[in-house]
Design an enzyme around this catalytic site. Structure first.
Site, short mmCIF file in Angstrom:
data_model
loop_
_atom_site.label_atom_id
_atom_site.label_comp_id
_atom_site.label_asym_id
_atom_site.label_seq_id
_atom_site.Cartn_x
_atom_site.Cartn_y
_atom_site.Cartn_z
N GLY A 168 21.05 73.22 20.13
CA GLY A 168 21.67 72.62 18.93
C GLY A 168 21.74 73.60 17.77
N ILE A 169 20.67 74.38 17.55
CA ILE A 169 20.66 75.31 16.41
C ILE A 169 21.63 76.46 16.68
CG2 ILE A 169 19.24 76.91 15.05
CD1 ILE A 169 16.82 75.02 15.76
N THR A 246 14.72 82.95 13.63
CA THR A 246 14.34 81.67 12.99
C THR A 246 13.72 80.74 14.04
OG1 THR A 246 16.57 80.84 13.37
CG2 THR A 246 16.11 81.73 11.17
N ARG A 248 10.69 81.28 16.95
CA ARG A 248 9.24 81.38 16.91
C ARG A 248 8.89 82.86 16.98
NH1 ARG A 248 9.11 77.04 15.22
NH2 ARG A 248 8.05 75.17 15.98
N GLU A 277 1.20 83.48 12.42
CA GLU A 277 1.36 82.92 11.07
C GLU A 277 0.02 82.40 10.56
OE1 GLU A 277 4.58 80.09 11.19
OE2 GLU A 277 5.90 81.56 12.10
N HIS A 295 8.28 80.90 7.02
CA HIS A 295 8.55 79.77 7.92
C HIS A 295 8.98 78.53 7.14
CE1 HIS A 295 7.55 77.89 12.08
NE2 HIS A 295 8.60 77.30 11.52
N THR A 298 13.09 74.81 8.14
CA THR A 298 13.40 73.38 8.23
C THR A 298 12.93 72.62 6.99
OG1 THR A 298 11.34 72.87 9.34
CG2 THR A 298 13.20 73.42 10.75
#
Ligand SMILES: O=CC(=O)O
Length: 321
Positions: A168-169, A246, A248, A277, A295, A298
């Site tokens: 989808g992205i 964008t 992981r 992270e 990060h 979203t």
């Protein structure tokens, strides 16, 4: 029989009314634990017995749960049936260990497509144009920076965008990138049908590496994709390639990326995600050709508002038994 218990892990900022409305059909509970050790203790002490659903608000839940690994999953209440994870990526959850305990796991794909693809567009433009040089220089009080000035950036128009992972992205990014005049090639485990591909050219993984002017990583992290981009892959890329991640951090080898930046193989990079992270490889932090975000791909009100609907759906599911 009482209402089923739903345990909230992490914070809710924008969907409070929907969360509270769930109390019509569920008993809403929160954890007292402030860290993973305390959470495991809270689970094993029986205080959370009766919990049927965990509503996991990552990333704010991470401080309390850490990874949903075998140890954590074994400690979760015996009554637990569902983990509703509010992110798209669920690489922090050991799904096999959940399946072994008959716990179902759901994630939230699609709702993050626009926000993540927008972030990728921002990073593509920033990396192509070298905007990070200017951002650092102006804040340091040196206007355009070093003398002589950094090299001119590049326009996206006419460049080949390679998308690794056309879910989808990736598909959302394709449409947006085309508006900037980029042509899109992609590699995916499976070739998309004509309608979904919508004109994007399906190529082999090696061709994606060899032909991309800009490579965008949009694939999930799992055992098969960890470090899928490392030294041998950088060697197959064009000199001066631009890379944006964008997805992981674990899908790209950060140390190998630093080397590829230092040799000039990779011209510039835009990153929203990192291997460990919130720690970032010092070779990335110090490099002005690397645009860094913490990060936040979203993190929008709209995404959080859509999550509200997932609480409503959870409520409906509970009512349906
Ligand atoms: O990283 C964010 C998500 O997986 O939704």
């Amino acid at each position: 029989m009482g209402k089923p218990k739903v345990l909230l892990l992490g914070k809710i900022d924008h969907a409070t009314a929907s969360w509270n409305a769930l109390s019509d059909v569920a008993e809403l509970v929160t954890a007292q634990a402030k860290n993973r050790a305390e959470f495991i203790e809270e689970c094993t002490s029986g205080r959370l017995d009766g919990v049927v659903i965990i509503c996991d608000r990552a990333p704010s839940s991470l401080a309390v749960t850490g990874k949903y690994d075998e140890e954590l999953i074994q400690a979760l209440p015996k009554t637990l049936k569902f983990i509703c994870h509010n992110g798209a990526g669920y690489d922090n959850i050991n799904v096999s260990a959940c399946t072994a305990r008959s716990i179902l796991v759901s994630n939230c794909p699609n709702v993050v497509d626009d926000a993540t693809a927008d972030t990728a567009i921002f990073l593509i433009l920033a990396a192509l144009r070298g905007f990070n040089n200017g951002i650092m220089a102006i804040r340091n009080g040196t206007w355009k920076g070093a003398v002589p000035p950094p090299p001119l950036g590049h326009d996206p128009q006419g460049k080949v965008l390679g998308i690794l992972g056309m879910g989808g992205i990736g598909r959302n990014l394709k449409k947006k990138a085309e508006a900037f005049g980029m042509s899109v090639i992609y590699y995916n485990r499976k070739q998309l049908d004509v309608e979904q591909a919508d004109g994007a050219e399906y190529v082999s993984f090696d061709d994606l590496l060899a032909r991309s002017d800009v490579l965008s990583l949009n694939l999930p992290l799992n055992a098969g994709t960890r470090n899928i981009i490392s030294t041998p892959e950088f060697e197959k890329m064009k000199d001066g390639v631009v890379i944006v991640n964008t997805a992981r951090g674990g899908v790209m080898d950060e140390a190998a990326l630093v080397d590829a930046l230092n040799t000039g193989k990779v011209l510039s990079v835009g990153l929203d995600v990192y291997q460990q992270e919130p720690n970032i490889h010092p070779g990335l932090v110090s490099n002005p050709h690397v645009c860094l975000l913490p990060h936040m791909g979203t993190s929008t009100v709209e995404v959080s508002t859509v999550h509200r609907l997932s609480f409503n759906k959870m409520g409906m599911l509970i009512q349906m038994g």
